[in-house]
Design a protein around this motif. Structure first.
Motif, mmCIF file in Angstrom:
data_model
loop_
_atom_site.group_PDB
_atom_site.id
_atom_site.type_symbol
_atom_site.label_atom_id
_atom_site.label_comp_id
_atom_site.label_asym_id
_atom_site.label_seq_id
_atom_site.Cartn_x
_atom_site.Cartn_y
_atom_site.Cartn_z
ATOM 1 N N CYS A 132 0.899 -1.158 -0.022
ATOM 2 C CA CYS A 132 -0.035 -0.070 -0.075
ATOM 3 C C CYS A 132 1.009 1.212 -0.020
ATOM 4 O O CYS A 132 0.377 2.137 -0.598
ATOM 5 C CB CYS A 132 -0.932 0.187 1.310
ATOM 6 S SG CYS A 132 -2.177 -1.404 1.004
ATOM 7 N N GLY A 133 1.869 1.319 0.819
ATOM 8 C CA GLY A 133 2.821 2.368 1.036
ATOM 9 C C GLY A 133 3.471 2.520 -0.532
ATOM 10 O O GLY A 133 3.761 3.805 -0.975
ATOM 11 N N VAL A 134 3.905 1.585 -1.130
ATOM 12 C CA VAL A 134 4.474 1.601 -2.311
ATOM 13 C C VAL A 134 3.466 2.396 -3.402
ATOM 14 O O VAL A 134 3.860 3.248 -4.354
ATOM 15 C CB VAL A 134 5.012 0.223 -2.995
ATOM 16 C CG1 VAL A 134 5.324 0.565 -4.386
ATOM 17 C CG2 VAL A 134 6.171 -0.233 -2.136
ATOM 18 N N MET A 135 2.241 1.738 -3.490
ATOM 19 C CA MET A 135 1.399 2.397 -4.528
ATOM 20 C C MET A 135 1.016 3.671 -4.068
ATOM 21 O O MET A 135 0.609 4.536 -5.069
ATOM 22 C CB MET A 135 0.025 1.284 -4.542
ATOM 23 C CG MET A 135 0.473 -0.082 -5.177
ATOM 24 S SD MET A 135 -0.938 -0.903 -5.540
ATOM 25 C CE MET A 135 -1.366 -1.418 -3.703
ATOM 26 N N ALA A 136 0.790 3.782 -2.817
ATOM 27 C CA ALA A 136 0.463 5.605 -2.640
ATOM 28 C C ALA A 136 1.440 6.412 -3.036
ATOM 29 O O ALA A 136 1.491 7.424 -3.493
ATOM 30 C CB ALA A 136 0.195 5.580 -1.024
ATOM 31 N N ALA A 137 2.631 5.937 -2.752
ATOM 32 C CA ALA A 137 3.959 6.652 -3.209
ATOM 33 C C ALA A 137 4.088 6.900 -4.758
ATOM 34 O O ALA A 137 4.647 7.911 -5.326
ATOM 35 C CB ALA A 137 5.412 6.312 -2.711
ATOM 36 N N VAL A 138 3.624 6.122 -5.455
ATOM 37 C CA VAL A 138 3.385 6.376 -7.068
ATOM 38 C C VAL A 138 2.303 7.064 -7.380
ATOM 39 O O VAL A 138 2.428 7.902 -8.146
ATOM 40 C CB VAL A 138 3.693 4.832 -7.824
ATOM 41 C CG1 VAL A 138 3.282 4.996 -9.256
ATOM 42 C CG2 VAL A 138 4.979 4.152 -7.369
ATOM 43 N N LEU A 139 1.190 6.632 -6.581
ATOM 44 C CA LEU A 139 -0.203 7.298 -7.057
ATOM 45 C C LEU A 139 -0.083 8.674 -6.848
ATOM 46 O O LEU A 139 -0.622 9.341 -7.934
ATOM 47 C CB LEU A 139 -1.246 6.775 -6.371
ATOM 48 C CG LEU A 139 -2.620 7.406 -6.483
ATOM 49 C CD1 LEU A 139 -3.185 7.007 -8.106
ATOM 50 C CD2 LEU A 139 -3.753 6.694 -5.740
ATOM 51 N N LEU A 140 0.238 9.362 -5.815
ATOM 52 C CA LEU A 140 0.154 10.786 -5.629
ATOM 53 C C LEU A 140 0.933 11.594 -6.659
ATOM 54 O O LEU A 140 0.301 12.616 -7.271
ATOM 55 C CB LEU A 140 0.766 10.955 -4.250
ATOM 56 C CG LEU A 140 -0.504 10.417 -3.223
ATOM 57 C CD1 LEU A 140 0.402 10.900 -1.665
ATOM 58 C CD2 LEU A 140 -1.661 10.993 -3.279
ATOM 59 N N PRO A 141 2.418 11.480 -6.941
ATOM 60 C CA PRO A 141 3.066 11.967 -7.856
ATOM 61 C C PRO A 141 2.540 11.885 -9.268
ATOM 62 O O PRO A 141 2.553 12.804 -10.250
ATOM 63 C CB PRO A 141 4.654 11.650 -7.658
ATOM 64 C CG PRO A 141 4.445 10.476 -6.999
ATOM 65 C CD PRO A 141 3.252 10.457 -6.069
ATOM 66 N N ALA A 142 2.200 10.781 -9.475
ATOM 67 C CA ALA A 142 1.879 10.474 -11.192
ATOM 68 C C ALA A 142 0.339 11.265 -11.289
ATOM 69 O O ALA A 142 0.157 11.718 -12.288
ATOM 70 C CB ALA A 142 1.428 8.900 -11.008
ATOM 71 N N LEU A 143 -0.553 11.216 -10.248
ATOM 72 C CA LEU A 143 -1.707 12.018 -10.307
ATOM 73 C C LEU A 143 -1.663 13.575 -10.465
ATOM 74 O O LEU A 143 -2.157 14.092 -11.286
ATOM 75 C CB LEU A 143 -2.785 11.762 -9.265
ATOM 76 C CG LEU A 143 -4.217 12.194 -9.326
ATOM 77 C CD1 LEU A 143 -4.826 11.428 -10.472
ATOM 78 C CD2 LEU A 143 -4.616 11.730 -7.964
ATOM 79 N N ALA A 144 -0.465 13.921 -9.776
ATOM 80 C CA ALA A 144 -0.215 15.419 -9.956
ATOM 81 C C ALA A 144 0.471 15.817 -11.032
ATOM 82 O O ALA A 144 0.071 16.717 -11.586
ATOM 83 C CB ALA A 144 0.863 15.661 -8.595
ATOM 84 N N LEU A 145 1.212 14.961 -11.562
ATOM 85 C CA LEU A 145 1.859 15.113 -12.908
ATOM 86 C C LEU A 145 0.743 15.182 -13.861
ATOM 87 O O LEU A 145 0.764 15.871 -15.028
ATOM 88 C CB LEU A 145 3.043 14.042 -13.059
ATOM 89 C CG LEU A 145 3.869 14.346 -14.331
ATOM 90 C CD1 LEU A 145 4.539 15.775 -14.502
ATOM 91 C CD2 LEU A 145 4.963 13.264 -14.353
ATOM 92 N N ALA A 146 -0.215 13.983 -14.019
ATOM 93 C CA ALA A 146 -1.183 13.857 -14.979
ATOM 94 C C ALA A 146 -1.889 15.195 -14.891
ATOM 95 O O ALA A 146 -2.500 15.759 -16.189
ATOM 96 C CB ALA A 146 -1.882 12.614 -14.785
ATOM 97 N N TRP A 147 -2.332 15.648 -13.988
ATOM 98 C CA TRP A 147 -3.281 16.880 -13.708
ATOM 99 C C TRP A 147 -2.263 18.181 -14.545
ATOM 100 O O TRP A 147 -2.929 18.885 -15.333
ATOM 101 C CB TRP A 147 -3.501 17.079 -12.240
ATOM 102 C CG TRP A 147 -4.286 18.504 -12.087
ATOM 103 C CD1 TRP A 147 -3.449 19.669 -11.832
ATOM 104 C CD2 TRP A 147 -5.623 18.733 -12.173
ATOM 105 N NE1 TRP A 147 -4.433 20.602 -11.463
ATOM 106 C CE2 TRP A 147 -5.730 20.013 -11.769
ATOM 107 C CE3 TRP A 147 -6.587 17.914 -12.033
ATOM 108 C CZ2 TRP A 147 -6.993 20.549 -11.751
ATOM 109 C CZ3 TRP A 147 -7.938 18.482 -11.855
ATOM 110 C CH2 TRP A 147 -8.082 19.966 -11.516
ATOM 111 N N ALA A 148 -0.977 18.139 -14.178
ATOM 112 C CA ALA A 148 -0.363 19.445 -14.699
ATOM 113 C C ALA A 148 -0.318 19.070 -16.293
ATOM 114 O O ALA A 148 -0.297 20.283 -16.937
ATOM 115 C CB ALA A 148 0.844 19.251 -14.081
#
Length: 331
Positions: A190-206
């Motif tokens: 869960c920690g690994v996936m959360a660490a990937v999800l948050l920056p990936a989501l922010a970059l996709a939004w940008a």
């Protein structure tokens, strides 16, 4: 656009409800959560098994939903899914090679170190994407990138079949990986996936403006002054990281990344900024609910969650195609 905040709130509330239901579902069906918390053994089961599994299923679905929205926008194709660039076939090949290398027996999932399998799957998924980029000579041409992904997927899948033929003892463990499995997700995953999800989501939004421009055609996107090459590379990175992290932890879970953006679009007309966020929320909800259904449908046994998502997602997409075809004929 005015529906987006309300839809996000509804998806978050439903996700909280799914989390509460998920921690109440055991091998014998539903348990009283309050009663479970009063028993030390049951409390440990909830804290160490059910809670990370349900949260991990949501995170896996969110990564796949995000990857699906990015893939469909990047390739301007509503049938694009997160595995289109060879990440799934690369992960399968890497897991097959790892199992064969360790000489795993039928119960390989218990004997092979979990970190070794997840690491191999993640590296294989990224390797498949890198091979696609190499064959496509970069990200400048969307069609070439798409065709290279299809070719890489077929070639790596064939190599994986050769590995399983040479080492048939790994086939049982490979089937579990290919059908999707959330039962082994723990807090570390869960920690690994959360660490990937948050920056990936922010970059996709940008980078959502790039996806909006590409939806109007590459010529229009160029006329808007968008640097397509580096931004495409960043979007492919988001797609590869999100898909690789999800596949490494839960195996191949099909149709979530394909269906989640379609469900969001059926509820609201959105630009790609809110679309990628809502697709992640929708994907998380879909897989969390599918994981619960997979546990209770034939309890005390479990269905592979990937099989359930394929059946439900495929049925939904067939119904959606039928409705649109019928509506088009009516017009």
């Amino acid at each position: 656009m005015t529906r987006a905040p309300w839809l996000a709130l509804a998806l978050l509330l439903l996700a909280c409800l799914a989390l509460a239901v998920g921690v109440s579902v055991g091998s014998t069906g539903f348990d009283s959560l309050r009663h479970a918390l009063q028993d030390p053994v049951a409390r440990q089961i909830v804290a160490e098994i059910r809670l990370p599994r349900t949260l991990g299923a949501w995170l896996t679905g969110a990564l796949l939903g995000l990857g699906g929205a990015v893939a469909q926008g990047l390739f301007r194709n509503p049938l694009a899914d997160p595995f289109l660039l060879g990440s799934a076939s690369g992960a399968m090949l890497a897991v097959a090679v790892a199992l064969a290398w360790w000489g795993a027996p039928a119960a390989a999932a218990a004997l092979v170190p979990r970190l070794g399998l997840t690491g191999a799957a993640f590296v294989g998924a990224l390797g498949g994407v890198m091979l696609t980029l190499l064959l496509a000579q970069g990200v400048q041409h969307t069609l070439r990138l798409l065709l290279a992904g299809v070719v890489v997927g077929h070639v790596l899948g064939a190599v994986k079949d050769l590995v399983t033929l040479a080492a048939p003892e790994v086939l049982a463990a490979m089937v579990a990986f290919m059908l999707g499995n959330t039962s082994l997700i723990g807090w570390q995953a869960c920690g690994v996936m959360a660490a990937v999800l948050l920056p990936a989501l922010a970059l996709a939004w940008a980078l959502a403006r790039v996806l909006d421009g590409l939806s109007l055609g590459e010529a229009t996107a160029h006329s808007l002054g968008l640097p397509l090459a580096p931004m495409r590379a960043a979007l492919v990175s988001v797609l590869a990281l999100a898909t690789g992290a999800a596949v490494a932890q839960a195996g191949l879970v099909g149709f979530v990344g394909l269906a989640a953006p379609h469900l969001v679009r059926s509820l609201a007309r959105l630009t790609h900024g809110p679309l990628v966020v809502l697709s992640a929320l929708m994907g998380g909800l879909l897989l969390a609910v599918a994981d619960i259904v997979a546990r209770v449908l034939i309890a005390p046994q479990e269905l592979p969650v990937g099989v359930l998502t394929a059946v439900l997602g495929g049925t939904y997409l067939l119904w959606l195609m039928y409705r649109r075809t019928r509506g088009g004929g009516g017009r």
